[in-house]
Design a protein around this motif. Structure first.
Motif, mmCIF file in Angstrom:
data_model
loop_
_atom_site.group_PDB
_atom_site.id
_atom_site.type_symbol
_atom_site.label_atom_id
_atom_site.label_comp_id
_atom_site.label_asym_id
_atom_site.label_seq_id
_atom_site.Cartn_x
_atom_site.Cartn_y
_atom_site.Cartn_z
ATOM 1 N N THR A 16 0.800 -1.150 -0.021
ATOM 2 C CA THR A 16 -0.019 0.021 0.092
ATOM 3 C C THR A 16 0.974 1.210 0.115
ATOM 4 O O THR A 16 0.374 2.125 -0.687
ATOM 5 C CB THR A 16 -0.934 -0.090 1.244
ATOM 6 O OG1 THR A 16 0.016 -0.050 2.486
ATOM 7 C CG2 THR A 16 -1.887 -1.159 1.097
ATOM 8 N N ASN A 73 4.499 -0.944 3.708
ATOM 9 C CA ASN A 73 3.268 -1.445 4.280
ATOM 10 C C ASN A 73 2.503 -2.160 3.364
ATOM 11 O O ASN A 73 2.644 -1.732 2.092
ATOM 12 C CB ASN A 73 2.624 0.164 4.668
ATOM 13 C CG ASN A 73 3.387 0.912 5.602
ATOM 14 O OD1 ASN A 73 3.378 0.755 6.966
ATOM 15 N ND2 ASN A 73 4.079 1.834 5.069
ATOM 16 N N TYR A 74 1.877 -3.220 3.945
ATOM 17 C CA TYR A 74 1.302 -3.979 2.938
ATOM 18 C C TYR A 74 -0.225 -4.580 3.823
ATOM 19 O O TYR A 74 0.066 -4.506 4.609
ATOM 20 C CB TYR A 74 2.155 -5.080 2.396
ATOM 21 C CG TYR A 74 2.292 -6.214 3.395
ATOM 22 C CD1 TYR A 74 1.679 -7.405 3.412
ATOM 23 C CD2 TYR A 74 3.358 -6.152 4.273
ATOM 24 C CE1 TYR A 74 1.880 -8.539 4.334
ATOM 25 C CE2 TYR A 74 3.700 -7.125 5.088
ATOM 26 C CZ TYR A 74 3.069 -8.274 5.208
ATOM 27 O OH TYR A 74 3.493 -9.318 5.993
ATOM 28 N N LYS A 75 -1.143 -4.727 2.795
ATOM 29 C CA LYS A 75 -2.390 -5.578 3.322
ATOM 30 C C LYS A 75 -2.166 -7.036 2.967
ATOM 31 O O LYS A 75 -2.036 -7.322 1.806
ATOM 32 C CB LYS A 75 -3.304 -4.701 2.715
ATOM 33 C CG LYS A 75 -3.991 -3.504 3.679
ATOM 34 C CD LYS A 75 -5.073 -2.905 3.466
ATOM 35 C CE LYS A 75 -5.390 -1.780 4.297
ATOM 36 N NZ LYS A 75 -6.923 -1.128 4.182
ATOM 37 N N TRP A 76 -2.980 -8.011 3.840
ATOM 38 C CA TRP A 76 -3.173 -9.388 3.682
ATOM 39 C C TRP A 76 -4.349 -9.824 4.474
ATOM 40 O O TRP A 76 -4.409 -9.547 5.607
ATOM 41 C CB TRP A 76 -1.885 -10.033 3.999
ATOM 42 C CG TRP A 76 -2.160 -11.593 3.750
ATOM 43 C CD1 TRP A 76 -2.097 -12.259 2.605
ATOM 44 C CD2 TRP A 76 -2.056 -12.627 4.775
ATOM 45 N NE1 TRP A 76 -2.213 -13.395 2.847
ATOM 46 C CE2 TRP A 76 -2.166 -13.735 3.819
ATOM 47 C CE3 TRP A 76 -1.944 -12.714 5.979
ATOM 48 C CZ2 TRP A 76 -2.105 -15.017 4.757
ATOM 49 C CZ3 TRP A 76 -1.997 -13.754 6.745
ATOM 50 C CH2 TRP A 76 -2.169 -14.951 5.905
ATOM 51 N N ASP A 93 -5.943 -7.089 6.865
ATOM 52 C CA ASP A 93 -5.020 -6.406 7.796
ATOM 53 C C ASP A 93 -3.854 -5.832 7.433
ATOM 54 O O ASP A 93 -3.355 -6.326 6.472
ATOM 55 C CB ASP A 93 -4.667 -7.511 8.937
ATOM 56 C CG ASP A 93 -6.013 -7.917 9.522
ATOM 57 O OD1 ASP A 93 -6.908 -7.020 9.943
ATOM 58 O OD2 ASP A 93 -6.022 -9.185 10.061
ATOM 59 N N SER A 94 -3.310 -4.762 7.917
ATOM 60 C CA SER A 94 -2.123 -3.909 7.575
ATOM 61 C C SER A 94 -0.973 -4.554 8.415
ATOM 62 O O SER A 94 -0.979 -4.949 9.629
ATOM 63 C CB SER A 94 -2.287 -2.448 7.773
ATOM 64 O OG SER A 94 -3.338 -1.894 7.277
#
Length: 357
Positions: free
Chosen positions: A91, A324-327, A330-331
């Motif tokens: 993100t 920063n990433y989402k999976w 959730d962050s």
């Protein structure tokens, strides 16, 4: 020259023997007594200011490189699921300018102690000439900023003494059989019988020949190696040590400072001299402050017990990117840092292979 008048007594305590050697009076004989070095030279003139601020930048890390580094890192982790790597969506990516100041102080220290070795025909030259003082003895310096230790027998300090371990016999009772030459038979445990019959192993004696001493009950003395005499001398221990200390400034990314010890960055400045002067005029004042503090501390700390041979200071810009990433809604966060693109992911969200992906 009457040797009895100049050689120390054979069993004299080490401290007394040091007292008989000019230049070594009061030297700590038990080891660990570092000898004050010659007077240090003055620091060199301060270096020129560092690079201009527009040079203090590192190319932005691409998403492809960040993702590949993450994938490589997780492939070596036991019981880490692949879901966050394969399905996670980046993100945002935040670069951080993180500067590391490193000071290396390369020192030489010298200490003395009384030592002995098996006598092998070396000349017992105690007091035939005046022994050179510790810092007068030549020693070959290794490559700069390389740790190394060398032990040197001080000339004109050697004398003969009877080996006090074996009292000059060259032999000692065998510890395995306690000087008997035989040990209890291991088959019958020394009883001489097995199931009411004579033990075949030891012919009913309950003993067998000691294999350690071959039945001789004695073994060569380990201290003198059977030579009966020892050469006693002053041993000079020379230690070259590269004393390294880092200071990381502007480290606001959240990555642990210890993680940065194993990586390199973009070298912005480096210089080495016999004694450094703190950096002045750098665009980032925190680097100048770190340099002033560490240079002062090193020169004060190491000049008391050792000789400073060379100092080197380096400023690096270490690339750190917070990803920063989402999976699964959730962050999460991981870091890519250093020229080596190492990864830190302390809160990886799939740390078991059985996680449903």
């Amino acid at each position: 020259m009457n040797s009895a008048a100049v050689y120390p007594p054979l069993n004299a305590p080490a401290a007394n023997m040091f007292g008989n050697v000019p230049g070594y009076e009061g030297t700590v004989a038990g080891g660990g007594g570092f000898l004050p070095p010659p007077m240090p030279i003055e620091p060199s003139a301060p270096p020129q200011p560092g690079p201009s601020p527009d040079e203090w930048s590192i190319p932005t890390l691409s998403e492809d490189v960040a993702r590949e580094a993450f994938k490589s890192f997780t492939s070596y982790q036991c019981c880490w699921g692949k879901g966050p790597v394969n399905d996670g969506v980046i993100t945002s990516m935040e670069p951080f300018n993180t500067y590391r100041y490193r000071l290396e102080t390369f020192t030489e220290s010298r200490s003395t102690e009384w030592a002995t070795k098996p006598y092998e025909g070396e000349p017992a030259d105690f007091y035939t000439q005046t022994a050179p003082r510790p810092w007068e003895i030549q020693a070959t310096t290794p490559n700069l900023f390389t740790n190394h230790t060398e032990e040197i027998r001080v000339p004109y300090t050697s004398s003969l003494k009877e080996c006090d371990s074996c009292h000059g016999s060259g032999m000692k009772p065998c510890e395995e059989c306690h000087g008997d030459g035989h040990k209890p038979c291991w088959v019958c445990n020394g009883s001489g019988t097995r199931t009411d019959e004579s033990c075949d192993r030891c012919n009913g004696t309950g003993k067998e020949r000691c294999t350690e001493c071959n039945g001789n009950a004695t073994k060569q003395c380990e201290t003198c190696k059977g030579k009966r005499q020892l050469l006693a001398y002053i041993k000079l221990k020379v230690e070259w040590t590269n004393n390294v200390e880092d200071d990381v400034v502007q480290q606001n990314s959240g990555l642990k400072v210890d993680d940065l010890r194993s990586v390199t960055g973009k070298e912005l400045f480096k210089n080495n001299q016999y004694l450094l002067y703190p950096l002045l005029g750098f665009p980032n004042p925190a680097i100048s402050e770190a340099s002033e503090r560490l240079v002062r501390d090193h020169q004060s700390k190491y000049a008391q017990t050792s000789r400073i041979l060379q100092q080197r200071q380096t400023v690096e810009l270490i690339p750190i990117t917070k990803v920063n990433y989402k999976w699964k809604g959730d962050s999460h966060v991981y870091f890519v840092y250093g020229n080596e693109n190492q990864v830190s992911a302390d809160n990886y969200p799939a740390t078991c292979c059985c996680v449903i992906q």
